[in-house]
Scaffold this active site. Structure first.
Site, PDB file in Angstrom:
ATOM      1  CG  ASP A   9      10.612  39.514  23.596  1.00 55.45           C
ATOM      2  OD1 ASP A   9      11.991  39.803  24.008  1.00 55.45           O
ATOM      3  OD2 ASP A   9      10.538  38.298  23.308  1.00 55.45           O
TER       4      ASP A   9
HETATM    5  C1  GLC Z   1      12.440  35.601  24.408  1.00 56.46           C
HETATM    6  C2  GLC Z   1      13.359  36.695  23.829  1.00 56.46           C
HETATM    7  C3  GLC Z   1      13.350  37.105  22.451  1.00 56.46           C
HETATM    8  C4  GLC Z   1      12.820  35.732  21.629  1.00 56.46           C
HETATM    9  C5  GLC Z   1      11.462  35.523  21.940  1.00 56.46           C
HETATM   10  C6  GLC Z   1      11.044  34.136  21.550  1.00 56.46           C
HETATM   11  O1  GLC Z   1      11.979  36.022  25.465  1.00 56.46           O
HETATM   12  O2  GLC Z   1      13.510  38.169  24.472  1.00 56.46           O
HETATM   13  O3  GLC Z   1      14.704  37.448  21.971  1.00 56.46           O
HETATM   14  O4  GLC Z   1      13.105  35.807  20.093  1.00 56.46           O
HETATM   15  O5  GLC Z   1      11.557  35.347  23.470  1.00 56.46           O
HETATM   16  O6  GLC Z   1      11.767  32.961  21.850  1.00 56.46           O
END
Ligand code: GLC
Length: 740
Positions: A281
């Site tokens: 993430d």
């Molecule tokens: C965010 C979220 C994730 C998302 C990623 C990219 O922090 O936790 O669900 O896909 O970053 O935007």
């Protein structure tokens, strides 16, 4: 004579398909063996585009140079046919010309915004949810997006957690079916088709069980609970063909998911034999320093790579450290090669090596802008997501011939607030979003007078608008109110300790109720809210979530009875925050209470009822459905036999309508305690008024399986109850035995 030809054909097909299959594997290996260690680290490196951010941006990099040097394998928050083509051009200037993967959070629509996933889950309509994901993929892939960071499949039992809006609620059975539907929708006819988009099951794992419902917080649970409740939707997504997984911010039992080899290697790539790749993430590799799990970014890179995180989103740990870690023997080259092989394989399967620009077509992009069929599908999905919580005295539906309707509340004329979190602010897009006002206006004739007052703001203490609202209400035959959460009040990093109606909205409702006119309240929200006074005093309540681009039309369809609401809650609505976590599939405990008067039982609160405000599976209709008693094919079944459960559903009211008939079981005695109810099936049944229909469910021993204390997925002979009804708390029941 036919046989030899047929045999030759089979051999030839097998040879070519094997050749084709080997071709991709061989092509991957042919690229891999040319790559330097830096280029391999580059494929494992994902950067955010400088145009939008969905996380804390780090310092500026020489992004363009790094793309040209082959140090970037993927980008996120970078869309548009032109922009993705230009960036792809840069990637093709690198030594090996490996194309970029473009990822984006297309969570509930791209150009056409669909209801938030929790709202769609309330429809219990798997075909409609698959279609919603399909349309999102068609629109996003036309704008250069290869990969969506969806579906989010985190089970959650805590509405204080803002990200419940993004998932499918509290139940693993329903959540697994929805995960599968969404993955299939994104994939469409499969890789190679230009409207196929890679899915990403997230956040692996148990992110929805953050302590206190506080986003990013620790998760601590038994492995049995992890397997029983939180892993099933991930397994379903993997089996449905999710190309990637995304790990989660939380630590699980003391080990951050990003550095968790049990999750990523032992379960996902081991037991489940997952062949896709895992992306971290946003920054979660580097955030393991904050966790206190590693001391610096280099150790973070080592821990994450060895634990099975194949791609590093935005923490730069891999690109800055992996080559050195391999040279020092702290990360084996085979670990890096496996990660790069997984990433390259997806790029080949997506056809990007053959045509890096296949998704970057301006012409296709334009065709998908304001697509009438997509808008129609969105309206259909939205109306099927609206939950009728209460309808005393048949207050709803409203007649289109009503003389005067007062439309009151801060969301009546709202536009972008209907889009919810994880949606896109298209330049000057408000004209395209249908407000409640627009929707009602399109339904009523010129003889109907529509009055409007905002009444109050969403979230402040001013009651200055009440007088005007009361004035309007007094002139009306019916008052329609639209209250709730603004679109940034649920979602990521939006955990709340209080989940009441914001501001003075409940006071405004009380003022409207005091006029003595019939009041209909519609609540927009990304989560279950608490609104007990409204629930106890207002005759009609619709839960209207965040319904997307066609919100106003879908709401008007329901308000005026052009669509009879059919949705059911995918999550329990608590009485107070103090009741959380509260869910339908709880364990009975040694002191189960059967009523609120039991005080020494089921750890009841002495100051609060045992029961939630609205149960999982609750949802009314303008008609009424009656359930006959259940008949079973036999009262005892062997593990090799099927059990058939039948009942007759009757539409006993005055409207045609659709009911979601739910089937639950209870395993009365087990080697581990079993929930008092477990959803094991449902059927959506449409009946004309007065019509009856036999509804049949078939159960096998596989429906009775659970994880025992050794984490074996087993069934055990014994006594069972079977329940069928229109809500988890309103069922008929029957008994049966399972014997060896
Ligand atoms: C965010 C979220 C994730 C998302 C990623 C990219 O922090 O936790 O669900 O896909 O970053 O935007």
């Amino acid at each position: 004579m036919k046989r030899p030809i047929l045999t030759i054909a089979i051999v030839a097909t097998t040879f070519f398909s094997q050749a084709q299959k080997k071709t991709i594997d061989q092509r991957v290996d042919s690229v891999l063996k040319l790559m330097t260690l830096e280029e391999k680290a580059g494929q494992m490196n994902q950067y955010n585009g400088p145009w939008a951010a969905t996380g804390p941006l780090t310092n500026d990099d020489k992004l363009i140079d790094q793309i040209k040097e082959g140090k970037v394998g993927s980008m996120l928050n970078t869309t548009g046919a032109v922009r993705t083509r230009d960036l792809q051009q840069l990637a093709l200037q690198s030594r090996l010309k490996i194309p970029l993967l473009f990822g984006q959070d297309v969570v509930h629509g791209y150009r056409t915004i669909f209801p938030i996933p929790l709202a769609e889950a309330a429809s219990w309509n798997l075909e409609a949810m698959e279609r919603s994901a399909r349309i999102a993929a068609i629109e996003a892939s036309a704008a250069g997006v290869h990969w969506t960071f969806a579906p989010m499949v985190d089970i959650s039992r805590d509405p204080r957690w803002g990200r419940v809006m993004e998932g499918a609620g509290e139940d693993p059975f329903l959540g697994s079916l929805i995960a599968k539907a969404r993955v299939k929708g994104f994939l469409g006819k499969g890789f190679g088709n230009t409207d196929a988009v890679m899915a990403c099951a997230k956040h692996f794992a148990a992110y929805g069980a953050a302590i206190g419902g506080r986003d990013y917080n620790s998760v601590d649970m038994s492995l049995r609970q992890l397997w029983e409740t939180y892993l099933p939707p991930f397994k379903a997504a993997a089996e449905a063909g999710a190309a990637t997984f995304m790990n989660s911010f939380n630590d699980l039992n003391g080990i951050p998911a990003t550095g968790n080899g049990y999750l990523q290697r032992e379960i996902l790539k081991g037991k489940w034999n997952f062949k896709g790749f895992v992306v971290s993430d946003w920054g979660s590799v580097g955030e393991m320093i904050n966790h206190g799990f590693v001391k610096d970014n280099k150790e973070a890179a080592m821990s994450a790579a060895n634990a099975g995180s194949d791609m590093d989103m935005e923490s730069r740990a891999y690109i800055q450290n992996l080559p050195q870690l391999v040279k020092e023997g702290k990360v084996k080259l085979t670990v890096v090669d496996d990660a790069v092989r997984r990433i390259l394989k997806k790029k080949f399967e997506m056809g990007l090596f053959d045509d890096p620009f296949k998704y970057s077509s301006e012409e296709r992009e334009k065709q998908q802008w304001n697509n009438a069929d997509h808008l129609k599908a969105e309206r259909d999905m939205a109306k099927k997501s609206i939950v009728l919580l209460k309808n005393d005295r048949q207050t709803l539906p409203i007649s289109k011939q009503t003389k005067t309707i007062a439309l009151i509340g801060p969301f009546i004329k709202a536009k972008s607030d209907n889009l919810g979190f994880w949606s896109y602010d298209w330049p000057d897009d408000s004209a395209r979003i249908v407000s409640v006002w627009d929707g009602v206006k399109s339904k009523v004739g010129t003889d109907t007078k529509m009055l409007y007052a905002k009444g109050c703001n969403i979230n402040d203490t001013s009651t200055a608008g009440f007088a005007e609202a009361i004035e309007m209400a007094k002139q009306a035959d019916v008052i329609v109110m639209n209250v709730g959460e603004a679109r940034d009040m649920s979602g990521e990093a939006k955990s709340k300790s209080s989940i009441r109606l914001p501001g003075v909205q409940e006071d405004l409702i009380k003022a409207m109720q005091a006029t003595g006119k019939p009041v209909v309240v519609m609540i927009n929200a990304g989560r279950p809210l608490i609104f007990n006074w409204v629930a106890d005093n207002v005759p009609a309540i619709l839960y209207t979530w965040w319904l997307g681009t066609e919100a106003g039309n879908a709401i008007a369809d329901v308000l005026f009875g052009d669509y009879n609401p059919s949705a059911k809650l995918p999550m329990t609505f608590p009485l107070t925050e103090g009741q959380i976590p509260i869910y339908y599939n709880y364990y009975n405990t040694g002191r189960p209470a059967t009523s609120d008067s039991d005080r020494f039982y089921r750890s009841a609160y002495i100051d609060l009822s045992l029961y939630p405000k609205y149960a999982f599976g609750h949802g009314l209709s303008y008609t009424s459905f009656s359930y006959s008693d259940i008949t079973l094919s036999n009262s005892t079944i062997k593990s090799t036999e099927k059990l058939i459960a039948k009942m007759t559903l009757t539409n006993a009211g005055n409207f045609d309508g659709e009911e979601t008939v739910q089937l639950y079981i209870r395993d009365l005695f087990g080697s581990v305690v079993r929930p008092v109810k477990e959803l094991k099936g449902f059927q959506k049944v449409f009946l004309k008024k007065g019509e009856s229909k036999e509804v049949m469910f078939t159960l096998t021993v596989d429906d009775l399986r659970f994880y025992n204390d050794k984490l074996q997925y087993i069934y055990e002979p014994g006594d069972f109850k079977l329940f069928i009804g229109g809500s988890s708390d309103k069922t008929k029941e029957a008994d049966f035995k399972l014997v060896k």
